[in-house]
Design an enzyme around this catalytic site. Structure first.
Site, short mmCIF file in Angstrom:
data_model
loop_
_atom_site.label_atom_id
_atom_site.label_comp_id
_atom_site.label_asym_id
_atom_site.label_seq_id
_atom_site.Cartn_x
_atom_site.Cartn_y
_atom_site.Cartn_z
N CYS A 26 0.87 -1.18 0.00
CA CYS A 26 0.00 0.00 0.00
C CYS A 26 0.91 1.22 0.00
CB CYS A 26 -0.95 -0.03 1.20
SG CYS A 26 -0.11 0.02 2.79
N ALA A 27 0.43 2.34 0.49
CA ALA A 27 1.21 3.57 0.42
C ALA A 27 2.43 3.55 1.33
CB ALA A 27 0.33 4.78 0.76
#
Length: 459
Positions: A26-27
């Site tokens: 994810c980020a």
């Protein structure tokens, strides 16, 4: 320590390539699904240079690296998995549970959320600045707004949602191991300009194409679940074809057959199924609105929020336009607004209470977007992935919808909800509209704060 070395160290301490079933990111975090959790040496992983921490959640071992770095380490990590095939053990298939299905669905939306948040802000701003009440303060009317300016703002507000199926199909292909560019193209086919626009069909200004005398086909504009299902099917078809098509023909046949079969299934099986569901939903909502004692508002305010997930909400445009054409009022708008604002309340509670920087990073702008009427970032980014906040938002929306129905609230237009929606109630109803939305927001916020979320929960 360079990124390749970091990736190698992490791989070694999670049990090697043979213990890694799959990896995504994810980020901020590397998300690893392992075959045997016992082989993970968490202390050793946390001691690796630039690793900020680790935890295990929903079957994933998550290594916190931070924005930017995680992309680089992921790029170095993936090639290492296939570097020594002899060392890899046969992967164990992870059991599909409801929680895992929700996690996968949420993972598809992680890279899309920033675009949806920005679009929500654009929509709220455009709706605010093009209303008669606002323009009247400076002596203008909507008809005096330059056409070129309207076109410019429409590009900002409509593009992401017009091509949302392409974004969803792209991300789904990526998550399920297909070629992302094929997902983009397949998604774009679903919203091709030669297909009847789904919103136009919902408004009654266009008719679906009829194949074989009975199959109704329309575009997928604004749809989520149909594009998600199509993405899963398309990626699985591509993976299957790659196993059996010779390498010499792979470049020619695999994309051709993947797109052809994916589009055929989408238009002639997935599409008609959802069209039938849409028709049933329209009839059910019409029935609910006619129920006495606010019962219809309670039910629709709660469960109407599910329609956006399934991508069938646009069919209600037809009902709202019919209402406005009949007596100049939209009775569905105030109830739907309560559902949107309730999502904002639930997500804001999570954002404030959470100890996770990642949740706060996604949650605050998503809550604002929901308050402006665009709930996709809040739902797919936070509430649905955590499940309980979504349920609390449904309860809050139901309470607000009940009050809106009891108070006989009605809008003099459509398409605006939440804060911009106040512009549709600039009469004696405005205080009541604000009241029911504050109640929906407060109920969802309070229930989420006390019962729907633990501060150490992660996505």
């Amino acid at each position: 320590m360079n990124n390749k070395k970091i990736a190698g160290e992490i791989l070694k301490f999670v049990g090697g390539a043979g213990n890694v079933q799959s990896v995504t990111h994810c980020a901020t975090r590397l998300r690893i699904i392992t075959n045997d959790k016992a082989q993970i040496d968490s202390k050793a992983v946390e001691a690796v240079d630039k690793v900020k921490g680790t935890f295990f959640n929903s079957g994933q071992y998550q290594v916190i690296l931070g924005t930017g770095l995680v992309d680089k380490v992921y790029s170095e990590f993936v090639p290492l998995l296939s570097a020594s095939p002899a060392d890899q053990a046969a992967p164990k298939k992870e059991k599909m549970t409801f929680k895992r299905a929700i996690r996968i669905f949420g993972d598809v939306f992680v890279p899309i959320i920033p675009v949806l948040v920005a679009t929500g802000l654009f929509m709220g701003l455009r709706g605010l600045l093009t209303q008669q009440a606002v323009l009247g303060m400076i002596g203008l009317t909507p008809s005096q707004i330059p056409k070129e300016l309207l076109v410019f703002t429409q590009v900002l507000t409509d593009t992401a949602f017009a091509f949302l199926p392409a974004l969803v199909a792209w991300s789904t292909f990526k998550i399920f191991g297909g070629t992302p560019i094929l997902g983009i193209v397949l998604g774009l086919m679903l919203v091709s300009s030669v297909l009847p626009n789904a919103y136009a069909v919902g408004e009654g200004t266009a008719k679906p194409l009829i194949f074989f005398g009975f199959l109704k086909v329309v575009g997928y504009q604004g749809s989520v679940l149909p594009a998600f299902v199509t993405g899963i099917v398309g990626s699985k078809i591509e993976i299957f074809l790659k196993k059996y098509i010779p390498d010499s023909l792979d470049l020619i046949l695999t994309p051709f057959l993947t797109l052809l079969s994916g589009l055929l299934l989408a238009l002639f099986i997935i599409g008609p199924i959802f069209h039938g569901v849409e028709t049933g939903v329209l009839q059910a909502v019409e029935f609910l609105l006619a129920l006495p004692l606010g019962i219809g508002g309670l039910i629709y305010g709660s469960f109407g929020q599910l329609l956006g997930i399934f991508g069938i909400h646009h069919i209600l445009n037809f009902l709202e336009i019919s209402m406005l054409g009949k007596d100049g009022w939209d009775y569905l708008n105030p109830i739907g607004s309560c559902g949107n604002v309730a999502q904002a309340g639930a997500v804001l509670a999570v954002s404030i209470k959470s100890l996770s920087p990642k949740i706060k990073q996604i949650g605050y702008p998503s809550a604002l977007s929901a308050a402006l009427g665009i709930t996709e970032p809040a739902i797919f980014g936070i509430s649905l992935r955590l499940i309980k906040p979504y349920i609390m938002a449904m309860i809050g929306g139901g309470v607000g919808g009940f009050l809106a129905s009891i108070l006989h609230l009605r809008a003099d237009g459509m398409a605006l909800t939440g804060i911009p929606g106040m512009l549709l109630y600039l009469n004696e109803q405005l205080p009541l509209f604000i009241f029911v939305n504050l109640v929906a927001f407060g109920v969802a916020f309070g229930l989420t704060w006390f019962f729907g979320y633990q501060k150490n929960q992660e996505l």
